[in-house]
Design a protein around this motif. Structure first.
Motif, PDB file in Angstrom:
ATOM      1  N   UNK A 413       0.827  -1.208   0.000  1.00 45.44           N
ATOM      2  CA  UNK A 413       0.000   0.000   0.000  1.00 45.44           C
ATOM      3  C   UNK A 413       0.864   1.262   0.000  1.00 45.44           C
ATOM      4  N   UNK A 414       1.892   1.254   0.830  1.00 45.25           N
ATOM      5  CA  UNK A 414       2.671   2.483   1.022  1.00 45.25           C
ATOM      6  C   UNK A 414       3.789   2.657   0.010  1.00 45.25           C
ATOM      7  N   UNK A 415       4.349   1.548  -0.452  1.00 41.43           N
ATOM      8  CA  UNK A 415       5.536   1.667  -1.309  1.00 41.43           C
ATOM      9  C   UNK A 415       5.405   0.965  -2.654  1.00 41.43           C
ATOM     10  N   UNK A 416       4.353   0.198  -2.846  1.00 34.79           N
ATOM     11  CA  UNK A 416       4.173  -0.489  -4.128  1.00 34.79           C
ATOM     12  C   UNK A 416       5.050  -1.714  -4.253  1.00 34.79           C
ATOM     13  N   UNK A 417       5.274  -2.121  -5.489  1.00 36.53           N
ATOM     14  CA  UNK A 417       6.076  -3.323  -5.724  1.00 36.53           C
ATOM     15  C   UNK A 417       7.553  -3.011  -5.566  1.00 36.53           C
ATOM     16  N   UNK A 418       8.344  -4.078  -5.410  1.00 29.67           N
ATOM     17  CA  UNK A 418       9.761  -3.872  -5.119  1.00 29.67           C
ATOM     18  C   UNK A 418      10.633  -4.204  -6.315  1.00 29.67           C
ATOM     19  N   UNK A 419      11.755  -3.474  -6.408  1.00 29.21           N
ATOM     20  CA  UNK A 419      12.776  -3.836  -7.389  1.00 29.21           C
ATOM     21  C   UNK A 419      13.459  -5.111  -6.931  1.00 29.21           C
ATOM     22  N   UNK A 420      14.011  -5.833  -7.876  1.00 27.81           N
ATOM     23  CA  UNK A 420      14.901  -6.926  -7.481  1.00 27.81           C
ATOM     24  C   UNK A 420      16.166  -6.290  -6.922  1.00 27.81           C
ATOM     25  N   UNK A 421      16.692  -6.852  -5.858  1.00 30.06           N
ATOM     26  CA  UNK A 421      17.909  -6.272  -5.273  1.00 30.06           C
ATOM     27  C   UNK A 421      19.136  -6.636  -6.083  1.00 30.06           C
ATOM     28  N   UNK A 422      19.215  -6.144  -7.321  1.00 31.59           N
ATOM     29  CA  UNK A 422      20.311  -6.517  -8.216  1.00 31.59           C
ATOM     30  C   UNK A 422      21.337  -5.393  -8.250  1.00 31.59           C
ATOM     31  N   UNK A 423      22.551  -5.706  -7.796  1.00 26.70           N
ATOM     32  CA  UNK A 423      23.602  -4.699  -7.765  1.00 26.70           C
ATOM     33  C   UNK A 423      24.766  -5.120  -8.656  1.00 26.70           C
ATOM     34  N   UNK A 424      25.293  -4.160  -9.406  1.00 26.74           N
ATOM     35  CA  UNK A 424      26.518  -4.386 -10.173  1.00 26.74           C
ATOM     36  C   UNK A 424      27.518  -3.351  -9.701  1.00 26.74           C
ATOM     37  N   UNK A 425      28.653  -3.821  -9.211  1.00 26.66           N
ATOM     38  CA  UNK A 425      29.653  -2.931  -8.622  1.00 26.66           C
ATOM     39  C   UNK A 425      28.999  -1.988  -7.609  1.00 26.66           C
ATOM     40  N   UNK A 426      28.201  -2.554  -6.741  1.00 26.40           N
ATOM     41  CA  UNK A 426      27.527  -1.832  -5.655  1.00 26.40           C
ATOM     42  C   UNK A 426      26.457  -0.860  -6.135  1.00 26.40           C
ATOM     43  N   UNK A 427      26.189  -0.829  -7.420  1.00 27.38           N
ATOM     44  CA  UNK A 427      25.158   0.088  -7.904  1.00 27.38           C
ATOM     45  C   UNK A 427      23.869  -0.688  -8.179  1.00 27.38           C
ATOM     46  N   UNK A 428      22.725  -0.188  -7.672  1.00 29.33           N
ATOM     47  CA  UNK A 428      21.464  -0.875  -7.964  1.00 29.33           C
ATOM     48  C   UNK A 428      21.079  -0.649  -9.423  1.00 29.33           C
TER      49      UNK A 428
END
Lengths: 658, 302
Positions: A413-428
């Motif tokens: 309700x408050x934040x919606x759906x989530x991104x996959x926690x996929x990071x490349x060189x620490x960058x989402x």
């Protein structure tokens, strides 16, 4: 220096002096215990020395001759405790043990019980486990009578382990004082006769205690910042000793935890319902629950954030998450009744923890969305554990599962759906690459699917699950999926009323799964016993599938007539009524249903158009279904999706290959 | 030779040998196609008669992968991973094999001829394979050093704070990126040198390449970065092309040739690294009187 906190604090102090009976008069719960503790932390030796005055009221019709205490710091004493055995032993390397020692225990103005203390192991008989102690009283406590004990104890904190201990100058002081178990009288939960419910400390479960009053003074070095359960009453400095004493007071809670560190950045904000809750939101909840605005009233709450200084950039987000919890759980289930909530951002630990009016949410290196869902989960425990005091040892799903379900609904309700926690060189990079987002339901279902055919029912002692993974899935993901399925089956308004009634009826009580089942039946007006038998107390699983569809034109007739045969089957033992949706080529939709009891069913229709597709559970209400891929059948294979995926996959592989 | 001159010379060499781009494209596409067909077979087996496929046409649902994992578990994922790893290895071997041919063509400055190309492939394969293994070991060492670096850094600084953690993690990633780039640079010049000098001494070639980069850091790394700057748009397009609207079969089919053209460009961009850096190598070799080895190579070509 002593800081006055207003008339309220003075009144409280006056009430405190009058003892348990007066405190009980002002309380929301039916207080059984009263703890007054003076504790001093020696930061060099990592020892908390405490003086505890404990009053216990015998709320049962039985004459009680024995008291049982949790001494949970002894779990960290060595590798032989039940906790350590379940956990796989002390961590290699820098394990610093912890323990609690009762130096003196005496009936107030009476007999010394120190020598009468003995360690018992009610769960597993492990004689090396010293996490539960029993003492036989010289004079039994009769029904309605109270007993007061004076206890002196030393708590040696371990190096931070799981949920307790020290790390550098950070101290997380939980399960640190002698605490009584719960005396369950016959008829309480599953008790056939009156007896103490006081389990040993286990790797996964640790909470079950009676409600009461906690008045705790904590003395620490003067540069330390302290956060704790309850409302801070005063802060007294002793400049000569460079010590500071904080005093906290809270009624209607069943535990007390505190933390101290010189590095905490303390920030306070006020949750103001009038500012946070919009008219539209209030109206929506009123409609959902069928209640008046007055019945949905929320209270102002002081939000205290103990933040790592380097996380100061996240302060607003932490407060926003807390406000979302206070607002939505308050509207859905009932107002948060305490004056304060403290949120700790710990420097070590991982995960989050819940204590009455005090929660932790680890934030370092964690995907930021996870921090918010963690805060919502831990705050949900204020309701499911904190106020609805279920037995975590025996029915962990009633707090962890309910918190997971509540947090999932609120997160969506408050934040919606989530991104996959996929990071490349620490960058989402998931958002940048345009990868699809995932819903909370989907992630919960993913966990559920891995274990849906496995061995454990939901209701089971926490240490008796097949393995750790089975425990975690059965306590977190499976209940969340189960409650979501129940919501889909009964309808959102009915489920909302069930959850609200669960909180309103059982806050400050110790209900069981059976109580929840009765409440579901009562509020929904339906017998849901089958649901509980199959999925809560049992290990049944289900999978409904469309096995095949045949469509034959009936020869030579005008207008055209088609004979359609649909075969549906049930795999697994569980039975669940399912809906069926048949779409014809001309766009017409035919709906039907199946009680799902037989192993298979053949449905026959005569229609004016050939069939295009058949779906069972088309809205995916039954999240407990073991496989969604076989829930439908299309007569013609759609080319476009496969062409698109093939093209995308080929392109990515061509990019990845040298 | 300036970076611009090297680029210009690289383009000339590449245009002369442009069919090599198609050979590399084929070498990339065949294993990719095998993997795609295998994956689509699984997808079709599971979803061909499911309405879920049409529902996922707009936006892929990871839930399907979880359903598959739950249903088949290791039965599906383990062979799939083995096949993928195997195809990646085969593709890598094919790349190393073809690289010798491409470098031979660039060094000879001759138009594409399959005889010369494949003769170069065969002649230089083993030395280039050894070079790849050495470079792979270096890359593995760089990757392994990523893991403990933040912990070592935090241990040294004695500050277990989030700020220190973020700093050391960023430092680790920057260092890994830099080291990875350096390994790539050394690999390229070593491969060029091995072919140019028709040498079998891989370690000597690597040391000489390190020496070359050390002596002329501006031109070697500058050219490498310039080549990356030219390749990145192609890579970005390929990585993000799935975001183009593919709402109908027609649009999927329309996008397909554009993407394949981009894959050819990617192969060309990678070959441009060797062509451009080969030109730079020859220029620097002449400057420092390093025998270019052309005469010896000429024997082979004749």
């Amino acid at each position: 220096m002593r800081k006055s906190r207003g008339i309220r604090a003075i009144l409280r102090a006056a009430l405190l002096g009058c003892g348990l009976s007066l405190a009980a008069g002002a309380a929301m719960s039916h207080p059984v215990v009263d703890y007054r503790i003076r504790a001093e932390l020696d930061t060099a030796s990592k020892i908390v020395s405490g003086q505890e005055t404990l009053t216990w009221r015998n709320d049962s019709p039985d004459t009680v001759t024995e008291l049982r205490f949790h001494l949970y710091l002894n779990a960290f004493r060595n590798g032989k405790s039940t906790f350590m055995r379940e956990w796989g032993g002390p961590p290699p390397g820098d394990f610093v043990p912890g323990a609690i020692e009762i130096q003196r225990m005496q009936v107030a103005g009476g007999a010394d019980l120190t020598r009468a203390l003995r360690f018992i192991q009610p769960d597993d008989g492990n004689v090396d486990d010293r996490t539960v102690a029993a003492v036989t009283l010289p004079d039994p406590v009769r029904p309605g009578q109270s007993i007061t004990l004076d206890i002196a104890f030393l708590s040696k904190l371990p190096k931070y382990l799981l949920r307790t201990g020290f790390s550098g100058d950070y101290f997380m002081v939980a399960q640190w004082f002698p605490k009584l178990g719960v005396y369950e009288k016959a008829g309480d939960r599953y008790a056939a006769t009156g007896a103490w419910n006081c389990h040993q400390f286990h790797a996964a479960t640790e909470f079950y205690a009676d409600y009461g009053v906690y008045d705790v003074s904590v003395t620490v070095p003067s540069n330390y910042v302290v956060g704790a359960t309850g409302v801070e009453q005063s802060e007294t400095a002793d400049s000569a000793k460079r010590r500071k004493t904080y005093r906290f007071y809270q009624e209607d809670v069943h535990d007390f935890c505190w933390t101290a560190s010189p590095r905490f950045m303390r920030v306070e904000r006020l949750f103001e319902p009038a500012r946070v809750v919009s008219g539209a939101e209030l109206q929506a909840v009123r409609q959902l629950l069928g209640l008046s605005a007055g019945e949905l009233g929320l209270k102002p709450v002081r939000m205290v954030l103990l933040m790592q200084p380097e996380h100061r950039g996240r302060i607003d987000r932490h407060f926003r998450a807390l406000e979302n919890g206070l607002k939505w759980y308050g509207l859905w289930y009932g107002a948060y009744p305490y004056e304060t909530i403290t949120l700790l951002d710990p420097p070590v630990g991982g995960g989050g923890m819940e204590y009455p009016t005090f929660i932790t949410a680890y934030a370092r290196g964690v995907n930021e969305q996870q921090v918010e869902s963690r805060i919502l989960h831990e705050f949900a425990h204020q309701y499911w554990y904190g106020m609805v005091g279920t037995n975590e040892f025996e029915e962990a799903w009633l707090d962890e599962g309910f918190a997971t379900y509540s947090a999932g609904k609120l997160y969506g309700l408050a934040y919606g759906e989530r991104d996959l926690g996929l990071n490349v060189l620490s960058l989402p990079v998931a958002g940048f690459l345009g990868l699809p987002k995932v819903s909370w339901d989907a992630t919960m279902r993913a966990d559920y699917l891995e274990f849906f055919r496995k061995r454990d029912p939901l209701v089971r002692n926490g240490w008796e699950y097949y393995d750790d993974e089975s425990y975690h899935v059965s306590v977190y993901a499976r209940p969340a999926v189960l409650l979501r399925t129940m919501e889909n089956h009964l309808g959102a308004p009915v489920m909302a009323r069930i959850m609200r009634a669960w909180f309103q009826r059982y806050r400050f009580h110790h209900p069981s799964t059976l109580d929840f089942e009765k409440l579901v039946n009562e509020v929904s007006g339906r017998d849901m016993g089958w649901f509980f038998d199959e999925f809560v107390f049992g290990t049944n699983w289900l999978n409904y599938r469309v096995d095949g569809v045949e469509c034959q034109r009936e020869g030579g007739r005008r207008p055209e007539r088609y004979h359609i045969t649909v075969k549906l089957t049930r795999e697994g033992e569980a039975v669940f009524p399912v809906e069926m949706k048949m779409t014809l080529d001309n766009g017409e939709i035919v709906r039907g249903g199946w009680n799902g009891r037989d192993r298979w069913v053949k449905l026959e229709y005569t229609e004016t158009s050939p069939v295009k597709s058949v779906e069972i559970d088309p809205e995916r209400k039954i999240l407990l279904d073991g496989d969604f891929t076989d829930n439908s059948y299309v007569t013609r294979v759609p080319v476009m999706p496969f062409a698109k995926w093939a093209s995308n996959l080929l392109c990515w592989l061509q990019l990845a290959l040298p | 030779m300036t970076i611009a001159h090297a680029l210009r010379e690289g383009f000339r060499k590449l245009f002369r040998a442009w069919p090599a781009c198609l050979v590399f494209y084929a070498a990339t596409t065949i294993p990719a196609l095998v993997m795609t067909v295998a994956a689509m077979a699984v997808a079709l087996g599971s979803l061909a008669h499911s309405t879920w496929a049409s529902q996922m046409a707009r936006s892929f649902d990871f839930g399907w992968l979880w359903e598959m994992q739950a249903r088949y578990g290791v039965l599906l994922s383990t062979p799939a991973l083995i096949v993928m790893a195997g195809l990646f290895c085969i593709s890598g071997i094919a790349y190393v094999f073809l690289l010798g041919g491409a470098l031979t063509l660039f060094h000879a400055r001759e138009p594409f001829s399959s005889v010369v190309f494949f003769a170069g492939c065969g002649r230089h394969f083993w030395r280039l394979a050894r070079l790849t293994l050495c470079a792979g070991a270096l890359v593995a060492a760089v990757a392994a050093s990523r893991i403990p670096l933040p912990f070592i850094g935090i241990g040294k600084s004695g500050e277990p704070s989030e700020g220190a953690w973020l700093f050391w993690r960023a430092f680790r990633d920057a260092a890994a990126l830099g080291m990875g780039g350096l390994v790539s640079l050394v690999f390229d010049y070593s491969a060029i040198r091995l072919v140019a000098e028709d040498s079998r001494h891989v370690v000597r070639a690597m040391l000489a390449s390190c020496n070359l980069v050390w002596r002329c850091p501006g031109r070697t790394t500058g050219l490498h970065l310039a080549l990356w700057a030219m390749a990145l748009p192609v890579i970005a397009f390929l990585a993000l092309s799935h975001r183009a609207p593919q709402t109908s079969l027609l649009m999927v089919l329309a996008l397909f040739p554009i993407r394949q053209a981009a894959v050819v460009c990617k192969a060309g961009a990678r070959l441009l690294f060797y062509a451009g850096q080969g030109a730079m190598y020859e220029s620097l070799a002449r400057e420092k009187e390093i025998p270019p080895g052309r005469a010896r190579l000429g024997v082979l070509i004749r």
